[in-house]
Design an enzyme around this catalytic site. Sequence first.
Site, PDB file in Angstrom:
ATOM      1  N   SER A 175       0.858  -1.196   0.021  1.00  0.00           N
ATOM      2  CA  SER A 175      -0.118   0.116  -0.031  1.00  0.00           C
ATOM      3  C   SER A 175       0.856   1.235  -0.263  1.00  0.00           C
ATOM      4  O   SER A 175       1.581   1.415  -0.782  1.00  0.00           O
ATOM      5  CB  SER A 175      -1.118  -0.049   1.080  1.00  0.00           C
ATOM      6  OG  SER A 175      -1.823   1.002   1.177  1.00  0.00           O
ATOM      7  N   ASP A 207      10.662   5.161  -9.614  1.00  0.00           N
ATOM      8  CA  ASP A 207      10.425   5.927 -11.044  1.00  0.00           C
ATOM      9  C   ASP A 207      11.514   7.141 -11.240  1.00  0.00           C
ATOM     10  O   ASP A 207      11.823   7.238 -12.442  1.00  0.00           O
ATOM     11  CB  ASP A 207       8.959   6.343 -11.139  1.00  0.00           C
ATOM     12  CG  ASP A 207       7.959   5.041 -11.512  1.00  0.00           C
ATOM     13  OD1 ASP A 207       8.378   4.277 -11.554  1.00  0.00           O
ATOM     14  OD2 ASP A 207       6.840   5.522 -11.572  1.00  0.00           O
ATOM     15  N   LYS A 211      -0.639  -4.268  -3.230  1.00  0.00           N
ATOM     16  CA  LYS A 211      -1.815  -3.609  -2.897  1.00  0.00           C
ATOM     17  C   LYS A 211      -1.864  -2.170  -3.188  1.00  0.00           C
ATOM     18  O   LYS A 211      -0.939  -1.354  -2.701  1.00  0.00           O
ATOM     19  CB  LYS A 211      -2.022  -3.713  -1.344  1.00  0.00           C
ATOM     20  CG  LYS A 211      -3.482  -2.836  -0.951  1.00  0.00           C
ATOM     21  CD  LYS A 211      -3.624  -2.874   0.625  1.00  0.00           C
ATOM     22  CE  LYS A 211      -4.763  -2.217   0.834  1.00  0.00           C
ATOM     23  NZ  LYS A 211      -5.105  -0.708   0.769  1.00  0.00           N
TER      24      LYS A 211
END
Length: 455
Positions: free
Chosen positions: A294, A305, A319
Amino acid sequence: MNRKTERMMWLTIIIILFLVIFYLSMTPGNAASTVSSNSLLKQLQTVIEENYYIEPPSVDELYVGAAKGMVSSLGDPFSAYATKKELEDRRNSLSHSFGGIGAYIGIEENIPTIIRLIPDSPAKKSGILPGDMILEVDGKTTEGLDLDTVTSMIKGEPGTLVNIKIKRYNSKEPFIISIKREIIRVQVVKSGKLTDKIYYIKISDFGDDTASNVKNILTDGAIGYKSLIIDLRGNPGGYLDEAINLLQYFFTDKMLVYTKGRNKQFNETYYAKNNQFVSDNVKIVVLVDENSASAAEIFTAVMKDYNRATIVGQKTFGKGVVQQIFPFKDGSALFLTISQYFSPNGYVIQGKGIEPDINVKPYQYSDDELATIAILQKKGVLYQFIQKYGANNTDILFNKIKQYMKTQKLQLSDQSLRYLIYQLSEYYGEEVLFNLEFDYMLQKAIDVLNEKNSQ
């Protein structure tokens, strides 16, 4: 998890209810179906009340069960109906402060069991030990109860007593320990110096004040260090905005994450403001494993990224969905999945997880060694030695367990036995910030940063 104001939540619910009522008034077939569904629930209630073989639950309990069943029919493990008490427990789990005894509890062989004690806690002072099995709480059996229910029974108002019936491996009969509850404050952000150039920060979850606690560390203890290790292993997530707040410290003018759902009002995009204070020159490694989920995955995905950190460890849980809390008048609430996360590069975390840049496997036992460990666990030998000598007395445990295995003709290499004791101390012992002997992921993180610092 977004924390919207209650006013906005109720406004949303009222609008939805209005639209539903309007739609039903315009579609007789659907209205008849709704009446039929309500009639079915009433019929079920009547049959249960008149014919169930023992005294049935109350009407309120039956309807709570019906509500839970309706939500579970979505097939979504993250959506749930919560009673007022369950809602309070969920919020307390992320507040890091509650009335309790200061013990971590797990389910071992279907029995609630004391796993670890918080130092200086009421549980620690009471004489309760890791490995003690919880048979009753205030005279109520724990048989067949899940972990959340047992934990809720033990928690309570500070200053009140809780009576816990314990079964201990070296005791013939169960016995009761009375413990006075106190305010328990869980420290979820811990840190310390690893080397002269590397500082270590462990984040257990993204609850209340997680980001501000990390900020205090970054502006105090971590000042002057060239490298950071941010350990998110075992971090189940928590509040999305806490992860966003933490990311602010590492970026300026960047899109961090966006969410999309069927209802466009829940589509949001989050950006880094001008709150960055960790220099781009600081080298970072983020540690993750299969239990990082999460909000922990959001933080990891953004750092990956933008190539802001090297990700080391194992593939994360996967999740990547957002839950909204819809409260009701009786104090209960609906946790409903409303959207899913996307990383800056558009990566979908849900069901996929995040692959680390460097995959590190933990220590591996052979099949024969796993069979030996299973025998030791079944006989309760490990608990007995832990309770007698303490989980952190690793050298004594090594010698005692090795002697016992010799008498029982059980085989375990010295290396595997030391790893087993390392696991026992990590799981049952007093928490140690880091232990490099068998923590291969942390070892690799240090190697990565040493190499970067030498360039």
